[in-house]
Design a protein around this motif. Structure first.
Motif, mmCIF file in Angstrom:
data_model
loop_
_atom_site.group_PDB
_atom_site.id
_atom_site.type_symbol
_atom_site.label_atom_id
_atom_site.label_comp_id
_atom_site.label_asym_id
_atom_site.label_seq_id
_atom_site.Cartn_x
_atom_site.Cartn_y
_atom_site.Cartn_z
ATOM 1 N N UNK A 233 -97.930 8.994 60.006
ATOM 2 C CA UNK A 233 -98.762 9.412 58.879
ATOM 3 C C UNK A 233 -98.007 9.267 57.558
ATOM 4 N N UNK A 234 -96.704 9.501 57.591
ATOM 5 C CA UNK A 234 -95.892 9.407 56.374
ATOM 6 C C UNK A 234 -95.814 7.961 55.866
ATOM 7 N N UNK A 235 -95.596 7.003 56.764
ATOM 8 C CA UNK A 235 -95.511 5.622 56.276
ATOM 9 C C UNK A 235 -96.896 5.092 55.890
ATOM 10 N N UNK A 236 -97.961 5.643 56.484
ATOM 11 C CA UNK A 236 -99.294 5.275 56.022
ATOM 12 C C UNK A 236 -99.490 5.720 54.570
ATOM 13 N N UNK A 237 -99.065 6.934 54.246
ATOM 14 C CA UNK A 237 -99.204 7.440 52.876
ATOM 15 C C UNK A 237 -98.364 6.638 51.893
ATOM 16 N N UNK A 238 -97.196 6.199 52.345
ATOM 17 C CA UNK A 238 -96.291 5.479 51.442
ATOM 18 C C UNK A 238 -96.622 3.997 51.341
ATOM 19 N N UNK A 239 -97.549 3.515 52.173
ATOM 20 C CA UNK A 239 -97.925 2.107 52.137
ATOM 21 C C UNK A 239 -96.884 1.180 52.720
ATOM 22 N N UNK A 240 -96.040 1.688 53.633
ATOM 23 C CA UNK A 240 -94.961 0.875 54.185
ATOM 24 C C UNK A 240 -95.211 0.439 55.630
ATOM 25 N N UNK A 241 -96.469 0.447 56.045
ATOM 26 C CA UNK A 241 -96.806 -0.032 57.385
ATOM 27 C C UNK A 241 -96.510 -1.526 57.466
ATOM 28 N N UNK A 242 -95.795 -1.948 58.525
ATOM 29 C CA UNK A 242 -95.424 -3.363 58.669
ATOM 30 C C UNK A 242 -96.650 -4.204 59.002
ATOM 31 N N UNK A 243 -96.804 -5.329 58.326
ATOM 32 C CA UNK A 243 -97.933 -6.214 58.589
ATOM 33 C C UNK A 243 -97.761 -6.921 59.924
ATOM 34 N N UNK A 244 -96.548 -7.353 60.233
ATOM 35 C CA UNK A 244 -96.238 -8.029 61.504
ATOM 36 C C UNK A 244 -95.022 -7.329 62.112
ATOM 37 N N UNK A 245 -95.231 -6.240 62.857
ATOM 38 C CA UNK A 245 -94.102 -5.430 63.347
ATOM 39 C C UNK A 245 -93.082 -6.201 64.170
ATOM 40 N N UNK A 246 -93.533 -7.117 65.030
ATOM 41 C CA UNK A 246 -92.580 -7.856 65.856
ATOM 42 C C UNK A 246 -91.673 -8.727 64.988
ATOM 43 N N UNK A 247 -92.256 -9.453 64.047
ATOM 44 C CA UNK A 247 -91.449 -10.295 63.173
ATOM 45 C C UNK A 247 -90.491 -9.450 62.338
ATOM 46 N N UNK A 248 -90.988 -8.316 61.861
ATOM 47 C CA UNK A 248 -90.142 -7.422 61.069
ATOM 48 C C UNK A 248 -88.978 -6.886 61.901
ATOM 49 N N UNK A 249 -89.295 -6.497 63.149
ATOM 50 C CA UNK A 249 -88.249 -5.971 64.035
ATOM 51 C C UNK A 249 -87.219 -7.049 64.361
ATOM 52 N N UNK A 250 -87.688 -8.264 64.626
ATOM 53 C CA UNK A 250 -86.762 -9.355 64.948
ATOM 54 C C UNK A 250 -85.895 -9.721 63.741
ATOM 55 N N UNK A 251 -86.447 -9.551 62.560
ATOM 56 C CA UNK A 251 -85.718 -9.904 61.348
ATOM 57 C C UNK A 251 -84.663 -8.867 60.998
ATOM 58 N N UNK A 252 -84.993 -7.586 61.159
ATOM 59 C CA UNK A 252 -84.118 -6.534 60.625
ATOM 60 C C UNK A 252 -83.481 -5.652 61.691
ATOM 61 N N UNK A 253 -84.029 -5.640 62.928
ATOM 62 C CA UNK A 253 -83.534 -4.728 63.955
ATOM 63 C C UNK A 253 -83.222 -5.438 65.270
ATOM 64 N N UNK A 254 -82.913 -6.735 65.197
ATOM 65 C CA UNK A 254 -82.693 -7.488 66.429
ATOM 66 C C UNK A 254 -81.446 -7.012 67.175
ATOM 67 N N UNK A 255 -80.446 -6.574 66.435
ATOM 68 C CA UNK A 255 -79.236 -6.058 67.084
ATOM 69 C C UNK A 255 -79.572 -4.800 67.879
ATOM 70 N N UNK A 256 -80.366 -3.919 67.281
ATOM 71 C CA UNK A 256 -80.746 -2.688 67.970
ATOM 72 C C UNK A 256 -81.601 -2.962 69.203
#
Length: 473
Positions: A233-256
């Motif tokens: 709910x917090x990221x919905x309010x802030x407008x930071x919902x990822x448009x393409x979560x998989x691509x975003x995760x692979x780009x920034x959190x692939x190590x994790x």
């Protein structure tokens, strides 16, 4: 492009009835999912080799059946991507309902399938498709349930609060195997006497799968009453919902994602050795190199020792909050390595005995140790894996790590273990566990401690800050 901002008030930490609803929903949902999954696992050993596969030997049919068992693990990463996308885009609640329906419908259909004797090769093909669908649903279930509990947790208690979905594993196992035990006793089914006219093989085995419809309805009732999690709910309010979560995760959190995958590998390997492989090794015929223990007797051992799994799961959540996730798992993983070195001592046929002469007390001790270790390593994972990822890709990142680990650690474990035991003896199965545990130990040494992280602050894709890692003492 991010989702538009909303002006909805910030949700508070749930208390009272709302907190109870979250606990029940996360627990009931994963109980249903694991019940469905384990019903298949039990049938894959005791029923499907007889009814769905045509082979020249029992071992050949068993290996074919275990291959379809592994199909679900191929589907799980696909499910994690599919449901993770909607979980990070639309929300946790609606995605959890969809994953539950996917697996529940597939399980009911398995209970209605015709056998090989009726339609030939179509039977195993349809079974494999439904098994794939089961894996698809479970691929999205675990992470959603973990986030539901963890993103609504109390300060400093996230390890324990996020533990509730993990209890679904031993409870689902107990229900599925308890149902099979009850049916086989009532119908006088003996795994040593596999006449196709036996009532259990004709229709009795179908009942656990059909019963899934009842508990799926219960799970849906609970989940429709849920509110969205505070973090999403917090990221919905802030407008930071990822448009393409998989691509975003692979780009920034692939190590994790890589770290999380290997953190889970040993847990998966241990569990499927202690449930699926050990069942096949224990009840299959002595003349083919197995122990030949009565199916009924061994199920009783499993049902008793699964209590160690259930009891150690909340202990794991509590210790994870007290000691830290990393410190706890390093110790437990070392214990798993030591346990793997004992397989030959416990399971050698000359020491264990076979058929009516099998030492059931020794088998119970072996199973108890394995299940206790399983609870300790599994209980804290529902807190740790999501903590590795920011909120906007948390569903996708944790789901992918969890389910890719299922391929490496679980999909092939019963198959490899069956082959190793038949060729080189059960001691080599323990060495297999040692190798997989060593991989997890290495992964654990590379991750930060996440106990004190405020996951609500991780709203954009970045790694947990090393500066917040407490000393492990």
């Amino acid at each position: 492009m991010s989702a538009p901002r909303t002006t909805a008030p910030a949700p508070q930490i749930p208390h009272g009835r709302a907190k109870a609803r979250i606990i029940v929903s996360s627990l009931v949902g994963t109980t249903i999912e694991f019940y469905d999954f384990y019903a298949y696992a039990t049938a894959a050993i005791s029923v499907f080799p007889l009814l769905f596969f045509h082979a020249s030997s029992r071992t050949g049919a068993l290996l074919a059946s275990l291959a379809t068992f592994g199909v679900a693990f191929i589907a799980r990463p696909i499910g994690s991507i599919l449901f993770g996308h909607f979980g990070d885009r639309v929300g946790r609640k609606v995605t959890l309902v969809a994953s539950l329906l996917t697996m529940g419908i597939a399980t009911v259909i398995i209970g209605l399938l015709p056998t090989y004797a009726q339609i030939g090769l179509w039977a195993p093909a349809m079974l494999a498709i439904m098994r794939f669908s089961q894996g698809l649903g479970l691929g999205g279930e675990w992470s959603g349930a973990s986030l539901l509990a963890g993103e609504n947790s109390r300060p400093g208690k996230r390890g324990f609060d996020a533990m509730w979905p993990q209890l679904g594993a031993p409870i689902g196992f107990f229900l599925a195997n308890g149902f099979f035990l009850l049916l086989t006793r009532v119908m006088n089914y003996d795994s040593a006497n596999t006449e196709s006219s036996q009532a259990f093989l004709v229709w009795g085995w179908r009942l656990p799968f059909l019963f899934s419809a009842v508990i799926v309805a219960l799970g849906l009732y609970v989940r429709f009453k849920l509110e969205e999690t505070r973090s999403f709910a917090r990221i919905q309010r802030s407008g930071k919902v990822a448009k393409a979560p998989l691509l975003e995760a692979c780009k920034t959190s692939w190590v994790q994602m890589i770290q999380g995958t290997f953190v889970m590998v040993a847990t998966y390997t241990l569990f499927y050795l202690m449930t699926t492989w050990i069942l096949s090794y224990a009840i299959s015929p002595v003349e083919e190199g197995y122990l030949g223990i009565s199916y009924h007797k061994f199920l009783v051992i499993q049902l008793i020792t699964i209590l160690a799994f259930a009891l150690m799961t909340p202990v794991s959540g509590w210790l994870g909050d007290r000691w830290g996730r990393r410190r706890l798992l390093i110790r437990v993983t070392v214990g798993m390595i030591l346990f793997g070195l004992t397989f030959g001592l416990f399971l050698d046929a000359e020491r264990m005995g076979t058929a009516e002469h099998a030492n059931l007390a020794l088998m119970t001790v072996f199973m108890f140790i394995g299940m206790a270790l399983m609870g300790l390593t599994f209980g804290i994972q529902s807190a740790l894996l999501p903590e590795l990822f920011p909120t906007n890709v948390r569903y996708t990142g944790s789901a992918v790590a969890y389910n890719v680990a299922s391929i490496i650690g679980a999909a092939v474990a019963p198959f490899i273990a069956t082959w190793l035991a038949s060729r080189y003896g059960p001691g080599t199965v323990g060495l297999y566990l040692v190798v997989m545990s060593a991989m997890t130990l290495i992964a654990l040494l590379t991750i930060p401690e996440t106990r004190v992280l405020d996951i609500d602050e991780l709203e954009t894709s970045h790694s947990p800050a090393p500066a917040k890692v407490p000393a492990l003492n």
